[in-house]
Write a protein that holds these residues in place. Structure first.
Motif, PDB file in Angstrom:
ATOM      1  N   SER A 216       0.831  -1.204   0.000  1.00  0.00           N
ATOM      2  CA  SER A 216       0.000   0.000   0.000  1.00  0.00           C
ATOM      3  C   SER A 216       0.866   1.254   0.000  1.00  0.00           C
ATOM      4  CB  SER A 216      -0.917   0.001   1.223  1.00  0.00           C
ATOM      5  OG  SER A 216      -1.752  -1.146   1.216  1.00  0.00           O
ATOM      6  N   HIS A 217       1.935   1.240   0.780  1.00  0.00           N
ATOM      7  CA  HIS A 217       2.823   2.403   0.842  1.00  0.00           C
ATOM      8  C   HIS A 217       3.503   2.642  -0.506  1.00  0.00           C
ATOM      9  CE1 HIS A 217       5.663   5.290   2.477  1.00  0.00           C
ATOM     10  NE2 HIS A 217       6.643   4.602   1.934  1.00  0.00           N
ATOM     11  N   MET A 218       3.929   1.581  -1.159  1.00  0.00           N
ATOM     12  CA  MET A 218       4.653   1.724  -2.420  1.00  0.00           C
ATOM     13  C   MET A 218       3.777   2.288  -3.528  1.00  0.00           C
ATOM     14  SD  MET A 218       7.030  -1.723  -2.505  1.00  0.00           S
ATOM     15  CE  MET A 218       7.705  -1.345  -4.142  1.00  0.00           C
ATOM     16  N   THR A 219       2.502   1.913  -3.572  1.00  0.00           N
ATOM     17  CA  THR A 219       1.626   2.342  -4.669  1.00  0.00           C
ATOM     18  C   THR A 219       0.618   3.395  -4.242  1.00  0.00           C
ATOM     19  OG1 THR A 219      -0.044   0.621  -4.291  1.00  0.00           O
ATOM     20  CG2 THR A 219       1.828   0.055  -5.710  1.00  0.00           C
ATOM     21  N   LYS A 220       0.756   3.915  -3.007  1.00  0.00           N
ATOM     22  CA  LYS A 220      -0.181   4.902  -2.459  1.00  0.00           C
ATOM     23  C   LYS A 220      -1.606   4.360  -2.465  1.00  0.00           C
ATOM     24  CE  LYS A 220       2.716   8.829  -3.802  1.00  0.00           C
ATOM     25  NZ  LYS A 220       2.802  10.111  -4.543  1.00  0.00           N
ATOM     26  N   GLY A 221      -1.722   3.065  -2.223  1.00  0.00           N
ATOM     27  CA  GLY A 221      -3.021   2.437  -2.150  1.00  0.00           C
ATOM     28  C   GLY A 221      -3.503   2.334  -0.719  1.00  0.00           C
ATOM     29  N   LYS A 222      -4.496   1.504  -0.516  1.00  0.00           N
ATOM     30  CA  LYS A 222      -5.074   1.331   0.809  1.00  0.00           C
ATOM     31  C   LYS A 222      -5.098  -0.148   1.173  1.00  0.00           C
ATOM     32  CE  LYS A 222      -8.154   5.305   0.238  1.00  0.00           C
ATOM     33  NZ  LYS A 222      -9.571   5.714   0.119  1.00  0.00           N
ATOM     34  N   ALA A 223      -5.072  -0.394   2.455  1.00  0.00           N
ATOM     35  CA  ALA A 223      -5.196  -1.755   2.973  1.00  0.00           C
ATOM     36  C   ALA A 223      -6.393  -1.807   3.902  1.00  0.00           C
ATOM     37  CB  ALA A 223      -3.923  -2.167   3.717  1.00  0.00           C
ATOM     38  N   TYR A 224      -7.273  -2.751   3.669  1.00  0.00           N
ATOM     39  CA  TYR A 224      -8.471  -2.898   4.479  1.00  0.00           C
ATOM     40  C   TYR A 224      -8.418  -4.232   5.220  1.00  0.00           C
ATOM     41  CZ  TYR A 224     -10.437   0.955   1.752  1.00  0.00           C
ATOM     42  OH  TYR A 224     -10.653   2.166   1.152  1.00  0.00           O
ATOM     43  N   PHE A 225      -8.551  -4.175   6.521  1.00  0.00           N
ATOM     44  CA  PHE A 225      -8.624  -5.377   7.340  1.00  0.00           C
ATOM     45  C   PHE A 225     -10.108  -5.682   7.513  1.00  0.00           C
ATOM     46  CE2 PHE A 225      -4.816  -3.069   8.277  1.00  0.00           C
ATOM     47  CZ  PHE A 225      -3.828  -4.037   8.359  1.00  0.00           C
ATOM     48  N   THR A 226     -10.589  -6.693   6.853  1.00  0.00           N
ATOM     49  CA  THR A 226     -12.019  -6.929   6.820  1.00  0.00           C
ATOM     50  C   THR A 226     -12.320  -8.409   7.037  1.00  0.00           C
ATOM     51  OG1 THR A 226     -14.024  -6.610   5.486  1.00  0.00           O
ATOM     52  CG2 THR A 226     -12.002  -7.156   4.299  1.00  0.00           C
ATOM     53  N   THR A 227     -13.582  -8.764   6.928  1.00  0.00           N
ATOM     54  CA  THR A 227     -14.049 -10.139   7.112  1.00  0.00           C
ATOM     55  C   THR A 227     -14.932 -10.512   5.931  1.00  0.00           C
ATOM     56  OG1 THR A 227     -16.127  -9.598   8.237  1.00  0.00           O
ATOM     57  CG2 THR A 227     -14.120  -9.685   9.603  1.00  0.00           C
ATOM     58  N   PRO A 228     -15.232 -11.801   5.763  1.00  0.00           N
ATOM     59  CA  PRO A 228     -16.144 -12.172   4.678  1.00  0.00           C
ATOM     60  C   PRO A 228     -17.511 -11.500   4.781  1.00  0.00           C
ATOM     61  CG  PRO A 228     -14.990 -14.108   5.486  1.00  0.00           C
ATOM     62  CD  PRO A 228     -14.655 -12.989   6.422  1.00  0.00           C
ATOM     63  N   HIS A 229     -17.906 -11.071   5.978  1.00  0.00           N
ATOM     64  CA  HIS A 229     -19.228 -10.471   6.167  1.00  0.00           C
ATOM     65  C   HIS A 229     -19.255  -8.984   5.823  1.00  0.00           C
ATOM     66  CE1 HIS A 229     -20.227 -14.212   8.134  1.00  0.00           C
ATOM     67  NE2 HIS A 229     -19.220 -14.045   8.982  1.00  0.00           N
ATOM     68  N   THR A 230     -18.102  -8.314   5.876  1.00  0.00           N
ATOM     69  CA  THR A 230     -18.078  -6.867   5.657  1.00  0.00           C
ATOM     70  C   THR A 230     -17.317  -6.448   4.407  1.00  0.00           C
ATOM     71  OG1 THR A 230     -16.086  -6.655   7.034  1.00  0.00           O
ATOM     72  CG2 THR A 230     -18.216  -6.415   8.133  1.00  0.00           C
ATOM     73  N   ILE A 231     -16.750  -7.396   3.694  1.00  0.00           N
ATOM     74  CA  ILE A 231     -15.902  -7.036   2.558  1.00  0.00           C
ATOM     75  C   ILE A 231     -16.669  -6.292   1.474  1.00  0.00           C
ATOM     76  CG2 ILE A 231     -16.192  -9.307   1.473  1.00  0.00           C
ATOM     77  CD1 ILE A 231     -13.368  -8.981   0.370  1.00  0.00           C
ATOM     78  N   GLY A 232     -17.939  -6.635   1.265  1.00  0.00           N
ATOM     79  CA  GLY A 232     -18.734  -5.979   0.229  1.00  0.00           C
ATOM     80  C   GLY A 232     -18.850  -4.485   0.448  1.00  0.00           C
ATOM     81  N   GLN A 233     -19.120  -4.110   1.669  1.00  0.00           N
ATOM     82  CA  GLN A 233     -19.244  -2.695   2.008  1.00  0.00           C
ATOM     83  C   GLN A 233     -17.946  -1.946   1.719  1.00  0.00           C
ATOM     84  OE1 GLN A 233     -20.090  -2.088   6.145  1.00  0.00           O
ATOM     85  NE2 GLN A 233     -19.572   0.079   6.089  1.00  0.00           N
ATOM     86  N   TYR A 234     -16.820  -2.522   2.111  1.00  0.00           N
ATOM     87  CA  TYR A 234     -15.535  -1.855   1.915  1.00  0.00           C
ATOM     88  C   TYR A 234     -15.194  -1.705   0.437  1.00  0.00           C
ATOM     89  CZ  TYR A 234     -14.203  -2.015   6.857  1.00  0.00           C
ATOM     90  OH  TYR A 234     -14.132  -1.823   8.204  1.00  0.00           O
ATOM     91  N   VAL A 235     -15.354  -2.773  -0.329  1.00  0.00           N
ATOM     92  CA  VAL A 235     -14.959  -2.747  -1.744  1.00  0.00           C
ATOM     93  C   VAL A 235     -15.785  -1.736  -2.525  1.00  0.00           C
ATOM     94  CG1 VAL A 235     -14.866  -4.070  -3.879  1.00  0.00           C
ATOM     95  CG2 VAL A 235     -14.057  -5.098  -1.765  1.00  0.00           C
ATOM     96  N   LEU A 236     -17.101  -1.777  -2.389  1.00  0.00           N
ATOM     97  CA  LEU A 236     -17.964  -0.915  -3.183  1.00  0.00           C
ATOM     98  C   LEU A 236     -17.795   0.557  -2.796  1.00  0.00           C
ATOM     99  CD1 LEU A 236     -21.201  -3.103  -3.318  1.00  0.00           C
ATOM    100  CD2 LEU A 236     -19.338  -2.987  -4.959  1.00  0.00           C
ATOM    101  N   GLN A 237     -17.684   0.837  -1.506  1.00  0.00           N
ATOM    102  CA  GLN A 237     -17.491   2.220  -1.084  1.00  0.00           C
ATOM    103  C   GLN A 237     -16.143   2.760  -1.562  1.00  0.00           C
ATOM    104  OE1 GLN A 237     -18.055   2.501   3.145  1.00  0.00           O
ATOM    105  NE2 GLN A 237     -20.282   2.515   2.992  1.00  0.00           N
ATOM    106  N   ASP A 238     -15.110   1.936  -1.462  1.00  0.00           N
ATOM    107  CA  ASP A 238     -13.790   2.388  -1.887  1.00  0.00           C
ATOM    108  C   ASP A 238     -13.787   2.713  -3.376  1.00  0.00           C
ATOM    109  OD1 ASP A 238     -10.705   2.507  -1.436  1.00  0.00           O
ATOM    110  OD2 ASP A 238     -10.965   1.213  -3.177  1.00  0.00           O
ATOM    111  N   PHE A 239     -14.417   1.882  -4.180  1.00  0.00           N
ATOM    112  CA  PHE A 239     -14.436   2.123  -5.619  1.00  0.00           C
ATOM    113  C   PHE A 239     -15.126   3.447  -5.938  1.00  0.00           C
ATOM    114  CE2 PHE A 239     -16.433   1.955  -9.778  1.00  0.00           C
ATOM    115  CZ  PHE A 239     -15.351   1.646 -10.584  1.00  0.00           C
ATOM    116  N   GLN A 240     -16.282   3.687  -5.345  1.00  0.00           N
ATOM    117  CA  GLN A 240     -17.016   4.905  -5.636  1.00  0.00           C
ATOM    118  C   GLN A 240     -16.282   6.143  -5.135  1.00  0.00           C
ATOM    119  OE1 GLN A 240     -20.938   3.600  -3.977  1.00  0.00           O
ATOM    120  NE2 GLN A 240     -21.700   4.130  -5.999  1.00  0.00           N
ATOM    121  N   ASN A 241     -15.684   6.059  -3.962  1.00  0.00           N
ATOM    122  CA  ASN A 241     -14.979   7.215  -3.414  1.00  0.00           C
ATOM    123  C   ASN A 241     -13.754   7.584  -4.242  1.00  0.00           C
ATOM    124  OD1 ASN A 241     -16.811   7.361  -1.329  1.00  0.00           O
ATOM    125  ND2 ASN A 241     -15.520   6.260   0.125  1.00  0.00           N
TER     126      ASN A 241
END
Length: 248
Positions: A216-241
């Motif tokens: 994440s540091h090398m590419t100025k990306g993000k790292a999300y610590f998530t679970t199978p139950h919450t991954i959908g929320q993180y992925v979709l919100q990150d894409f739109q933002n």
């Protein structure tokens, strides 16, 4: 493209002069009219229309299908596939100028069409992250978009690489220096091409966390610590933002 929204705001230095004429004249008229029927326009009277800039995006979703995705009594692969399908649906219906492609990475990596994603299976594989990143870059190189990104969904640290002779070198015990070095070389290649890597981690292995934070540091990306139950929320919100920002 740029889409205007209904609200205007006071002009601030640096804003694009997308003048809201009606609101600007209303503000000026509040000071009163001159004897000749004119009015004076002050700097503070200026109002500009707000807008959203929607960039065109090319996305490659990297799905880890190594055997650990179904170990320990938890199916992590099915939620990952569901999220990938949801993201594809959102892009096809809301962001038609964008592109999305999918690949599976395990001992090696291969692109998979959308219509085969739902039936993809986990195998008894290691995690060849470097080969996945190499293939993702080839796919993105063919895309003419403003933003290029890789969304990587994984639960394991890199444990395999493809040698120049095609042989797969594997080491599942710790972060092997040779595996790590080759993987980080591909991360560096992504950085040079302006490709951001956002990683969604389904495990809390300290070595995985350390590796992903470095990516994440090398590419100025993000790292999300998530679970199978919450991954959908993180992925979709990150894409739109990431693809939408306010402009004035």
């Amino acid at each position: 493209g740029v889409e205007a929204i209904s609200e205007s705001k006071p002009y601030e230095f640096g804003d694009t002069m997308n003048l809201d004429v009606s609101q600007t004249f209303k503000n000026a008229a509040k000071h009163g009219m001159n004897d000749d029927g004119t009015f004076n326009l002050d700097y503070g009277d200026l109002a500009v229309m707000q807008a959203e800039y929607n960039s065109s995006a090319a996305t490659v979703v990297m799905l880890d299908c190594s055997h650990s995705m179904i170990l320990y009594g938890e199916d992590r692969f099915t939620p990952a596939k569901q999220v990938a399908l949801a993201l594809a649906h959102m892009i096809q219906t809301q962001f038609r100028g964008d592109s999305i492609r999918f690949l599976l990475f395990h001992n090696s990596a291969e692109e998979i069409p959308l219509n085969q994603l739902a039936t993809a299976q986990v195998g008894p594989y290691h995690t060849n992250t470097a080969e996945g990143l190499r293939l993702a870059q080839k796919i993105l190189k063919r895309q003419n978009k403003d933003m290029k990104q890789i969304i990587m969904i994984t639960d394991g640290k890199p444990s395999a690489i493809t040698m120049p002779n095609g042989r797969i070198y594997k080491n599942a015990y710790g972060l092997d220096p040779m595996v790590l070095g080759e993987t980080l070389r591909e991360v560096g290649s992504c950085r040079r091409q302006g490709i951001q890597i956002n990683t969604f981690m389904l495990a809390r292995d300290p070595e995985l966390i350390s590796f992903v934070q470095r990516v994440s540091h090398m590419t100025k990306g993000k790292a999300y610590f998530t679970t199978p139950h919450t991954i959908g929320q993180y992925v979709l919100q990150d894409f739109q933002n990431r693809r939408t920002k306010m402009v004035n």
